[in-house]
Design an enzyme around this catalytic site. Structure first.
Site, short mmCIF file in Angstrom:
data_model
loop_
_atom_site.label_atom_id
_atom_site.label_comp_id
_atom_site.label_asym_id
_atom_site.label_seq_id
_atom_site.Cartn_x
_atom_site.Cartn_y
_atom_site.Cartn_z
N CYS A 83 44.42 -22.37 -10.41
CA CYS A 83 44.94 -22.30 -8.99
C CYS A 83 43.88 -21.63 -8.09
CB CYS A 83 46.59 -22.02 -9.07
SG CYS A 83 46.86 -20.13 -9.38
N CYS A 91 3.23 1.88 2.77
CA CYS A 91 4.73 0.92 2.52
C CYS A 91 5.59 1.75 1.94
CB CYS A 91 4.26 -0.58 2.11
SG CYS A 91 3.10 -1.66 2.79
N CYS A 144 0.75 -1.31 0.04
CA CYS A 144 0.00 0.05 0.07
C CYS A 144 0.97 1.34 -0.02
CB CYS A 144 -0.91 -0.04 1.18
SG CYS A 144 -0.02 0.20 2.83
N ASP A 182 21.21 20.13 -32.05
CA ASP A 182 20.16 20.04 -31.29
C ASP A 182 20.18 20.02 -30.13
OD1 ASP A 182 18.59 21.05 -33.58
OD2 ASP A 182 18.48 19.00 -34.24
N ASP A 239 16.96 16.64 -34.03
CA ASP A 239 17.61 15.33 -34.40
C ASP A 239 19.30 15.37 -34.19
OD1 ASP A 239 17.81 16.59 -36.79
OD2 ASP A 239 18.03 14.71 -37.82
N CYS A 249 43.80 -17.87 -8.67
CA CYS A 249 42.87 -17.55 -9.56
C CYS A 249 41.65 -17.46 -9.16
CB CYS A 249 43.01 -18.42 -10.81
SG CYS A 249 44.41 -18.84 -11.72
N ASP A 284 12.55 21.58 -35.15
CA ASP A 284 13.71 21.77 -35.93
C ASP A 284 13.43 21.63 -37.49
OD1 ASP A 284 16.57 22.08 -36.90
OD2 ASP A 284 16.56 19.92 -36.91
#
Length: 835
Positions: free
Chosen positions: A83, A19, A16, A707, A703, A86, A504
């Site tokens: 090993c 919460c 709710c 711009d 674009d 590693c 534009d």
């Protein structure tokens, strides 16, 4: 990880608005945690952290608060370990990743099992971290976490089972108690057979099984929250049903404690409340699963396997195991598994899921392909360039998820109310009980119990918490299916309030692919020579006009010489040396600045501009040589899209660097209201401020790279999806392709979603304002009406389900220009030259 990084955790236990408020306050109180946003519908908490350790701190704080972050586990196949050292390196590297809780590296099996906080990191990030230190890691698909829709489906099935069990146990209780009240003969039958006392004991056994079986979740979560002084919706249910059950237990087993007139049981009320709330939770879980349908649809576009060249042989591997540089074979009709570059073969690829264009695109060696698109009849071998979370489709999914989890400004009202709502309801319920005990008629205790429980149950704030996030999730998801990506959630609200849409010109209103139309030379110059010199200079530029002139010269068979000493003046023009001569090409302001007399061809340039053509001057060795014109055709859909925007009460303006005559010709053709012409790239921001006069809000659509400042400065920046990545990253909204009808769809989705949110909030708040007084009994003195706790539970469940159902109506939004719209589920994220 830096302070700018954002983390999203999947939080369990939120039911709710209270919460949400508690999770928000818990995270906001932590040092190094900022920008908290909690979403009830998505069940997520997003925030920024100053360093990686803060993620674990946040998870621990949520655990203490009773809202644990969801954990998940993934197993990797690790290559190159030989090993114990590693093992240690891999262990330490993975353990240092944000949100990682435990790491178990097995040298013999060459695996690493990682438990981490879901959302804080991803299997791809973990695999990349291990691979970066020289131990390539690949996640096993079988360990991949379930999708959200699958989790919600599982949750819905669980609630359905609980509701079914609770319903089966409650039915006899309801029949025994309510049947005796409603049918006198049935009451006498019970008294003559099993007896009232035995009936109450049966009801006690069955109701107890309901409350502490299927309904125990309300007590497990609600009671601790209440004891911590932070009651939530579960606390209200626990107190309400617990009070009804406790009173009934006393009446059943300690009847002497109560006066004879107050000996009654409410087992059926407690049990039915649990059943109704479980049914409501079941319906909520089903509806929440549907709110994420758009994300699931996007994920459904991903290929599951890829055919990869390994050790000289083609093998099928899971896409999660692809690495950058892998050579992938894509057969006819298959979905391309990842972003890549074609190295062999040719085919037509259906990119409609990315571009919205219905016609397949021809792909050959060197061409870029996008994961999720569909190969045609040819075979392609591609080299993977982006895999996992870096692919275009993964980026789109991530952006949509972030937008769906955003907190809109309108949510602030809900947060302020819910901060005190549940404690206020608890206080009001107590006051109700006291008032009935003091002023109520006999049996006052019974009336007080019924009214107090009804207030607790009817006031559960589930609907308030769901009102905003569900609409956001459905609205942004539907927008993505229509090819509109809201990168920033608050743009959803911002776009609904704009009064001006500024466009534009090149690549937005027009195609952005101009063609050479006119070359008018001054006296004393030869056309072919001038065109060759101009083309040589423009060959050094990436501007669309330059490309048009170069293409036109080559199409006429003109031999283009090589230019040297090239220079460019942004917003003015370009210059270079060609065969020993100084050549300049640019706008009239460039010629004037350089002292070139343009009067002989000024009228020619004006006439060309009036016909909608973009004209530039050319000068050779300081003398005016020619006027060269190109035409950039208007996109077929621009006029209809602009008309649709105006029909929605929006003013449409165009901002361009072209001369006013050219811009006004295009404005007349497309129906644009206002033109701001002759604007230098850095002047678009000032043009937006001019449009803001009077406090109006402005959206800007563009674009190109130039711009980006305007997109960031506008109240809402809308990037054409086929534009540059810089423009897209600066924008709030990304359109699927270079089509203005996407702006219409974005505005439509924004307005419809905000209207839907306001409807939900009106219903959620109105419901509580209207029914809490009724539940408290204000109508009883005048009309004898007292709301039953059972009806209160039904009304509460109905409230949440109604909000969800209303939000799901947004899935029915259709493209505003469906007559010209082609199916386009996702926006594109791809680069092309800027204006």
């Amino acid at each position: 990880m830096t302070g700018a990084d954002k983390v999203t955790l999947h939080v369990e236990g939120m039911s709710c608005a209270s919460c949400v408020g508690r999770v928000d306050r818990t995270l906001a109180a932590l040092d190094g945690v900022t920008d908290v946003s909690v979403n009830l519908a998505a069940e997520t908490a997003s925030f920024r952290v100053s360093d990686v350790s803060r993620v674990s701190d946040a998870a621990q704080a949520l655990e203490v608060a009773g809202y644990p972050a969801r954990r998940t586990r993934v197993t990797f196949d690790i290559e190159g370990m030989s090993c114990a050292s590693c093992v240690g390196r891999v262990d330490r590297t993975l353990a240092a990743m944000p949100g990682v809780l435990s790491v178990s590296v097995n040298l013999a099996a060459e695996t690493a099992t990682v438990e981490y906080l879901e959302g804080a990191t991803t299997p791809s990030d973990l695999a990349a971290a291990s691979s970066a230190i020289g131990y390539p890691a690949r996640a096993a698909l079988a360990d991949a976490t379930q999708g959200r829709a699958e989790r919600k489906a599982d949750e819905a099935r669980a609630f359905a089972r609980r509701a079914a069990v609770a319903g089966a146990l409650t039915l006899p209780v309801f029949v025994l108690e309510m049947g005796a009240h409603m049918v006198p003969a049935f009451h006498h039958l019970i008294a003559r057979t099993i007896g009232t006392e035995a009936s109450w004991i049966i009801q006690f056994l069955l109701a107890t099984a309901v409350l502490f079986g299927p309904g125990r979740q309300f007590f497990e979560k609600g009671v601790p929250a209440l004891l911590k002084g932070a009651p939530d919706m579960n606390s209200l249910v626990a107190v309400g049903t617990g009070a009804a059950w406790g009173y009934s237990v006393v009446a059943t087993f300690l009847p002497g404690v109560l006066p004879e007139g107050l000996r009654a049981v409410y087992f059926e009320a407690a049990a039915v409340i649990v059943v109704l709330i479980l049914i409501g939770r079941w319906l909520e879980a089903r509806a929440k699963g549907r709110t994420g349908a758009a994300i699931q649809a996007l994920l459904g576009l991903q290929a599951r396997t890829a055919r990869v060249l390994r050790d000289g042989e083609m093998v099928d591997v899971d896409v999660e195991r692809l690495s950058v540089g892998d050579m992938v074979l894509v057969r006819p009709g298959e979905r391309i598994p990842t972003d890549g570059e074609v190295t062999e073969g040719s085919s037509n690829v259906d990119e409609s899921m990315i571009t919205g264009e219905p016609l397949p695109v021809s792909k050959g060696e060197g061409a870029a392909v996008t994961g999720g698109t569909v190969n045609g009849s040819g075979s392609l071998t591609i080299r993977a360039t982006r895999v996992g979370a870096d692919t275009t489709l993964a980026r789109i999914v991530r952006m949509v998820e972030e937008a769906q989890g955003a907190k809109l400004p309108i949510q602030g009202l809900v947060d302020r109310v819910t901060l005190w709502f549940v404690p206020g309801v608890m206080a009001l319920a107590t006051l109700t009980v006291v008032a009935w005990l003091i002023f109520g008629p006999d049996p006052a205790l019974t009336f007080a119990l019924v009214a107090g429980v009804s207030v607790l149950i009817v006031a559960c704030p589930c609907a308030m918490g769901l009102a905003t996030p569900t609409s956001i999730m459905v609205g942004t998801g539907r927008a993505a299916e229509m090819g509109v990506l809201f990168r920033k959630g608050d743009a959803l609200q911002g776009l609904s309030g704009v009064q001006v849409v500024a466009l534009d010109k090149t690549g937005t209103v027009t195609e952005g692919k101009p063609t050479l139309t006119d070359v008018v030379v001054a006296e004393g110059f030869a056309r072919d020579e001038v065109l060759a010199f101009v083309a040589a200079v423009e060959a050094m530029s990436e501007h669309p006009i330059a490309e048009a002139i170069l293409r036109g010269a080559r199409a006429e068979g003109v031999t283009v010489p090589v230019a040297t000493q090239f220079s460019s003046v942004t917003g003015y023009g370009v210059a270079a040396r060609v065969e020993g001569r100084e050549v300049m090409v640019g706008a009239d302001r460039y010629m004037i600045r350089e002292g070139v007399e343009i009067a002989p061809l000024a009228q020619v340039e004006t006439d060309l501009a009036a016909r909608g053509r973009t004209a530039v001057y050319a000068a050779i060795d300081g003398r005016l040589a020619a006027v060269v014109a190109v035409a950039d055709p208007v996109k077929p859909s621009s006029r209809a899209a602009i008309a649709a925007l105006r029909a929605r009460g929006l003013e449409v303006a165009m901002i361009t660097g072209d001369k006013r005559e050219t811009a006004e010709a295009i404005a007349r053709e497309t129906g644009i209201d206002r033109v701001i012409a002759g604007v230098l790239p850095d002047g678009k921001v000032a043009a937006l401020d001019e449009l803001r006069a009077g406090g109006r809000r402005v959206a800007f659509v563009g674009d190109g790279i130039n711009d980006a400042p305007a997109l960031a400065h506008a109240d809402v920046g809308i990037a054409i999806g086929t534009g540059t990545d810089v423009a897209i990253e600066s924008a709030d909204v990304v359109l699927m392709s270079g089509d203005l009808k996407g702006v219409v769809d974005a505005v439509e989705v924004s307005r419809r979603t905000m209207a839907n949110i306001r409807e939900n909030l009106a219903w959620a708040f109105g419901y509580n304002v209207a029914l809490i007084p009724v539940a408290a009994g204000v109508l009883y003195p005048a009309y004898g009406i007292l709301l039953s706790p059972v009806f209160a539970a039904g009304a509460m469940a109905l409230s949440s389900v109604s909000v969800l159902a209303n939000a799901l109506r947004l899935r029915r939004i259709r493209p505003a220009m469906s007559a010209t719209q082609t199916p386009a589920p996702t926006p594109v994220l791809r680069s092309q030259p800027a204006e």
